[in-house]
Structure formats: structure tokens, C-alpha cells
Design a protein around this motif. Sequence first.
Motif, PDB file in Angstrom:
ATOM      1  N   ASP A  85       7.125  38.401 -23.317  1.00 27.25           N
ATOM      2  CA  ASP A  85       6.101  38.804 -24.277  1.00 27.25           C
ATOM      3  C   ASP A  85       4.695  38.364 -23.882  1.00 27.25           C
ATOM      4  O   ASP A  85       3.740  38.618 -24.628  1.00 27.25           O
ATOM      5  N   GLY A  86       4.563  37.697 -22.718  1.00 33.53           N
ATOM      6  CA  GLY A  86       3.238  37.309 -22.247  1.00 33.53           C
ATOM      7  C   GLY A  86       2.673  36.067 -22.895  1.00 33.53           C
ATOM      8  O   GLY A  86       1.497  35.742 -22.691  1.00 33.53           O
ATOM      9  N   ILE A  87       3.472  35.336 -23.661  1.00 34.91           N
ATOM     10  CA  ILE A  87       3.001  34.084 -24.257  1.00 34.91           C
ATOM     11  C   ILE A  87       2.892  33.016 -23.177  1.00 34.91           C
ATOM     12  O   ILE A  87       1.973  32.194 -23.177  1.00 34.91           O
ATOM     13  N   ALA A  88       3.835  33.012 -22.245  1.00 38.48           N
ATOM     14  CA  ALA A  88       3.761  32.199 -21.031  1.00 38.48           C
ATOM     15  C   ALA A  88       3.621  33.157 -19.852  1.00 38.48           C
ATOM     16  O   ALA A  88       4.175  34.261 -19.868  1.00 38.48           O
ATOM     17  N   ASP A  89       2.882  32.745 -18.839  1.00 41.14           N
ATOM     18  CA  ASP A  89       2.762  33.573 -17.634  1.00 41.14           C
ATOM     19  C   ASP A  89       3.956  33.356 -16.712  1.00 41.14           C
ATOM     20  O   ASP A  89       4.421  34.286 -16.048  1.00 41.14           O
ATOM     21  N   ILE A  90       4.407  32.115 -16.664  1.00 39.67           N
ATOM     22  CA  ILE A  90       5.634  31.755 -15.939  1.00 39.67           C
ATOM     23  C   ILE A  90       6.425  30.867 -16.887  1.00 39.67           C
ATOM     24  O   ILE A  90       5.848  30.064 -17.620  1.00 39.67           O
ATOM     25  N   SER A  91       7.726  30.992 -16.909  1.00 40.51           N
ATOM     26  CA  SER A  91       8.493  30.095 -17.771  1.00 40.51           C
ATOM     27  C   SER A  91       9.763  29.622 -17.085  1.00 40.51           C
ATOM     28  O   SER A  91      10.331  30.290 -16.218  1.00 40.51           O
ATOM     29  N   PHE A  92      10.156  28.439 -17.493  1.00 43.10           N
ATOM     30  CA  PHE A  92      11.359  27.756 -17.013  1.00 43.10           C
ATOM     31  C   PHE A  92      12.472  28.040 -18.018  1.00 43.10           C
ATOM     32  O   PHE A  92      12.387  27.626 -19.172  1.00 43.10           O
ATOM     33  N   VAL A  93      13.482  28.767 -17.590  1.00 44.27           N
ATOM     34  CA  VAL A  93      14.502  29.291 -18.505  1.00 44.27           C
ATOM     35  C   VAL A  93      15.866  28.715 -18.164  1.00 44.27           C
ATOM     36  O   VAL A  93      16.258  28.665 -16.985  1.00 44.27           O
ATOM     37  N   VAL A 139      11.224  41.119 -16.981  1.00 41.22           N
ATOM     38  CA  VAL A 139      10.330  40.103 -16.432  1.00 41.22           C
ATOM     39  C   VAL A 139      10.335  40.248 -14.914  1.00 41.22           C
ATOM     40  O   VAL A 139      11.133  40.993 -14.347  1.00 41.22           O
ATOM     41  N   GLN A 140       9.452  39.520 -14.251  1.00 39.51           N
ATOM     42  CA  GLN A 140       9.448  39.449 -12.796  1.00 39.51           C
ATOM     43  C   GLN A 140      10.262  38.222 -12.405  1.00 39.51           C
ATOM     44  O   GLN A 140       9.859  37.089 -12.653  1.00 39.51           O
ATOM     45  N   PHE A 141      11.441  38.437 -11.844  1.00 40.21           N
ATOM     46  CA  PHE A 141      12.278  37.310 -11.430  1.00 40.21           C
ATOM     47  C   PHE A 141      11.613  36.557 -10.284  1.00 40.21           C
ATOM     48  O   PHE A 141      11.087  37.163  -9.353  1.00 40.21           O
ATOM     49  N   CYS A 142      11.621  35.235 -10.367  1.00 40.00           N
ATOM     50  CA  CYS A 142      11.033  34.415  -9.305  1.00 40.00           C
ATOM     51  C   CYS A 142      12.126  33.729  -8.492  1.00 40.00           C
ATOM     52  O   CYS A 142      12.296  34.022  -7.310  1.00 40.00           O
ATOM     53  N   MET A 143      12.869  32.834  -9.098  1.00 45.35           N
ATOM     54  CA  MET A 143      13.955  32.172  -8.376  1.00 45.35           C
ATOM     55  C   MET A 143      14.926  31.522  -9.343  1.00 45.35           C
ATOM     56  O   MET A 143      14.606  31.273 -10.506  1.00 45.35           O
ATOM     57  N   ALA A 144      16.131  31.255  -8.838  1.00 45.84           N
ATOM     58  CA  ALA A 144      17.184  30.606  -9.610  1.00 45.84           C
ATOM     59  C   ALA A 144      17.556  29.298  -8.929  1.00 45.84           C
ATOM     60  O   ALA A 144      17.551  29.203  -7.695  1.00 45.84           O
ATOM     61  N   PHE A 145      17.881  28.301  -9.729  1.00 44.68           N
ATOM     62  CA  PHE A 145      18.271  27.008  -9.159  1.00 44.68           C
ATOM     63  C   PHE A 145      19.141  26.269 -10.161  1.00 44.68           C
ATOM     64  O   PHE A 145      19.419  26.769 -11.256  1.00 44.68           O
ATOM     65  N   PHE A 238      12.986  30.533 -12.869  1.00 43.71           N
ATOM     66  CA  PHE A 238      11.577  30.755 -13.131  1.00 43.71           C
ATOM     67  C   PHE A 238      11.388  32.263 -13.216  1.00 43.71           C
ATOM     68  O   PHE A 238      11.827  32.991 -12.316  1.00 43.71           O
ATOM     69  N   VAL A 239      10.775  32.723 -14.280  1.00 45.42           N
ATOM     70  CA  VAL A 239      10.459  34.142 -14.410  1.00 45.42           C
ATOM     71  C   VAL A 239       8.972  34.282 -14.725  1.00 45.42           C
ATOM     72  O   VAL A 239       8.353  33.376 -15.292  1.00 45.42           O
ATOM     73  N   ILE A 240       8.410  35.419 -14.336  1.00 40.08           N
ATOM     74  CA  ILE A 240       6.976  35.662 -14.480  1.00 40.08           C
ATOM     75  C   ILE A 240       6.754  36.827 -15.435  1.00 40.08           C
ATOM     76  O   ILE A 240       7.453  37.843 -15.371  1.00 40.08           O
ATOM     77  N   SER A 241       5.784  36.676 -16.309  1.00 38.75           N
ATOM     78  CA  SER A 241       5.441  37.736 -17.252  1.00 38.75           C
ATOM     79  C   SER A 241       4.918  38.964 -16.515  1.00 38.75           C
ATOM     80  O   SER A 241       4.082  38.842 -15.611  1.00 38.75           O
ATOM     81  N   CYS A 260       8.529  32.484  -4.401  1.00 36.13           N
ATOM     82  CA  CYS A 260       9.692  32.836  -5.209  1.00 36.13           C
ATOM     83  C   CYS A 260      10.811  33.184  -4.234  1.00 36.13           C
ATOM     84  O   CYS A 260      11.154  34.357  -4.037  1.00 36.13           O
ATOM     85  N   SER A 261      11.375  32.159  -3.632  1.00 38.24           N
ATOM     86  CA  SER A 261      12.264  32.363  -2.490  1.00 38.24           C
ATOM     87  C   SER A 261      13.490  31.462  -2.573  1.00 38.24           C
ATOM     88  O   SER A 261      13.509  30.468  -3.313  1.00 38.24           O
ATOM     89  N   THR A 262      14.490  31.796  -1.774  1.00 38.93           N
ATOM     90  CA  THR A 262      15.689  30.971  -1.697  1.00 38.93           C
ATOM     91  C   THR A 262      15.362  29.592  -1.138  1.00 38.93           C
ATOM     92  O   THR A 262      15.933  28.579  -1.567  1.00 38.93           O
ATOM     93  N   GLU A 263      14.435  29.530  -0.197  1.00 40.33           N
ATOM     94  CA  GLU A 263      14.033  28.224   0.346  1.00 40.33           C
ATOM     95  C   GLU A 263      13.461  27.331  -0.756  1.00 40.33           C
ATOM     96  O   GLU A 263      13.836  26.162  -0.895  1.00 40.33           O
ATOM     97  N   TRP A 264      12.544  27.893  -1.564  1.00 36.69           N
ATOM     98  CA  TRP A 264      11.942  27.101  -2.632  1.00 36.69           C
ATOM     99  C   TRP A 264      12.951  26.778  -3.730  1.00 36.69           C
ATOM    100  O   TRP A 264      12.840  25.738  -4.397  1.00 36.69           O
TER     101      TRP A 264
END
Length: 342
Positions: A85-93, A139-145, A238-241, A260-264
Motif C-alpha cells: 500500500d506504499g506506507i513503507a517503501d521497503i518492509s521486513f516481512v 510488491v517488488q520481491f527483493c530477497m528471502a532469508f 524484504f519486499v519493495i513497494s 536484492c540477490s541470493t548473495e545478500w
Amino acid sequence: MMRKAFLAATSAAMLGTLPMGAALAQDNPVDLRLGVWVGATHPLMEGAAEWIASINEASGGSITITVYPSQQLGAAADHYDLARDGIADISFVNPGYNAGRFPIISYGELPFRFNEAAAGSRALDQWYRDYAETEMSDVQFCMAFMHSPGTIHTTRPVTTPADLSGLSVRPANGTLGQYLSGLGATTIQASAAEMRDLLSRGTADGTASPYSSLATWGIADVATHHLDMPMYTANFVFVISPVAWSRLSEAQQAVMNDHCSTEWAGRIVEVWAEEDTVERAVLEEDAAHVFTAPNDAQREEWLAAAEPMIARWRELATAAGIDAEAAEAGIQAAIAEHDAGL
């Protein structure tokens, strides 16, 4: 007039040869809000600080990221929607805080899958990139960990699955909750921040956590019995609005993609994993803490009890529209590639 044309052409040619950092420095500055539900001193935030600094450097200073910790932008369970919803630009989910909403990535929550946080994060992220668009398309997926494999910490000894009967335990996510419920435990749904209060009041008899969380959330003095086997991990993304993504130039988007990579995914949890090892060592030196390791027969009981959960994941993955058999083979191959399995 010809000289002006020559100078303009020369300037354009020189711009084309500028280093990426110089080109990025000419982009409009962007300050992205990173919403996290853990506190500013949580060990994950050290890895996140390194990630943020690297993005700033790679963008020539044009991308800055401001962290909003401790649920400042919204409740822990709402962080995916905060980015959507754009309340956060990036969020930890934590996808597990939304039970049933993200069935594919919940494979990483199945008991007894992973042996270590950094390797497991690389395996999970590498595999999930093929499926993120299926269940996180808004959302724009960044990375999973993930965090280090956790176990159950209780106010009384637990060695076998039968010992859970009648106990109230706070699971880390819905998948683990189903596993513990199937073994006779009563599960209490609560965030990590609520664990100490539940245990100290006797509302809960135990919690599922990595060792670092016992220190982070101040519960080491109330949960003194530890089942000494790696039981589960919790997934994070991490996902990006999309709104924030559209504000970035192509060059800035390239910087974010590089981060937003497997290395990171592996790098961002390294400090957290080290903290887990340290905290366990501290507890081992404390006579008040009891570590109970199941024998081989008891271990097999715990493992066998997880089979229905695996079968259930296959059903959910199929219902989500993917080839569950292929997906399971894919994650197992990624686990083997990164030496991340038990």
C-alpha cells in the motif's frame, strides 16, 4: 556555432563514459523508508545496516534508506501490506505471520529442513525467486532469508513428542503451529515481542525460537529447558513497494536489483547467526539452563511426526497453481547445492 555543436557532442560522449557512480549521482535523491517490526538493536539490523550502506555507496549517494524499527509503521503481521500500500517503501516481512497467505514459501517453515542460517537463506532465496511472482505479485520481491534453526524452549523438560501433550506453546509461524498442535500442544498465536509476557504470566509453557531470541526478547530467565535439536526456521522477505520502485531511475533500480540477490540473502543474516551461536554458548555455561538431546529413537519420533506437514505443503502448493513435485525437487536441489540440509 560549429564550436558549440562540437562541445555539445563532446560533452554527450563524455557523459556516456562516466562511471556508474557518477551517473547515479546525477539521479534525483531518493530516501526509502524501511519498515521493520524488530527493534533497532536486533542482530538482523547489523546486517541490514551493511546492506543499506552498500546501496548508498553503489548509488553514488542517490539512494538513502531510513529505518523505522519496532513496528513504527504498523504491526508485525501487517508489514507485507505496508509495502503493498506504499506506507513503507521497503518492509521486513515474516510470511508466517499471515498463516495460509503465502503457501509456497512456507516450505522453508517445515520442520527439520535446514542446518544453518546463511546457507539456508541462500538456498531458500535461490529457489523462491522462481515462485515469488506467483504469491507476491503486488510488491517488488527483493530477497528471502531465515534465522538460525530454532527449537522449543519451555518451563519444564520436553524430550519426546508425547511430552508436549497439554503444554501451551507459542509457535513461530502457522506451519510450526500445526506441527505442534498435531503433537498435542495447545498453540498460542503471538509475535516474538509478546513472548516474555506470555511465559512470565504462565499463559504459555514454551516458545519456539532461535537461541538469540531468548536474549533479544528477554526470556532466557523464564524458559530454561531447551530441546537440543534444530527443529525449524522462520522465513523472512524484504519486499519493495511498487510506488517506491517507480520513483527510482533505471540506474537506481539496477543498484537495488544488485542488492536484492541470493548473495545478500546469505550475507544479511551472518551477524544474526553469529549472535545465535554466542547466546547458546552463554546459556550452556548457566547451570539454570537444561539442554535435553533426544536419543536416536526419540529423534525418529520427531521426524516422523513432520511427514503429515510435508504432505500438507504439497497440497497447498498444488492449490496455489504450481507443480509441487517440481518445486520440492527444486528446493531440495538448492539445499544440496548450498550444503544447507540436516
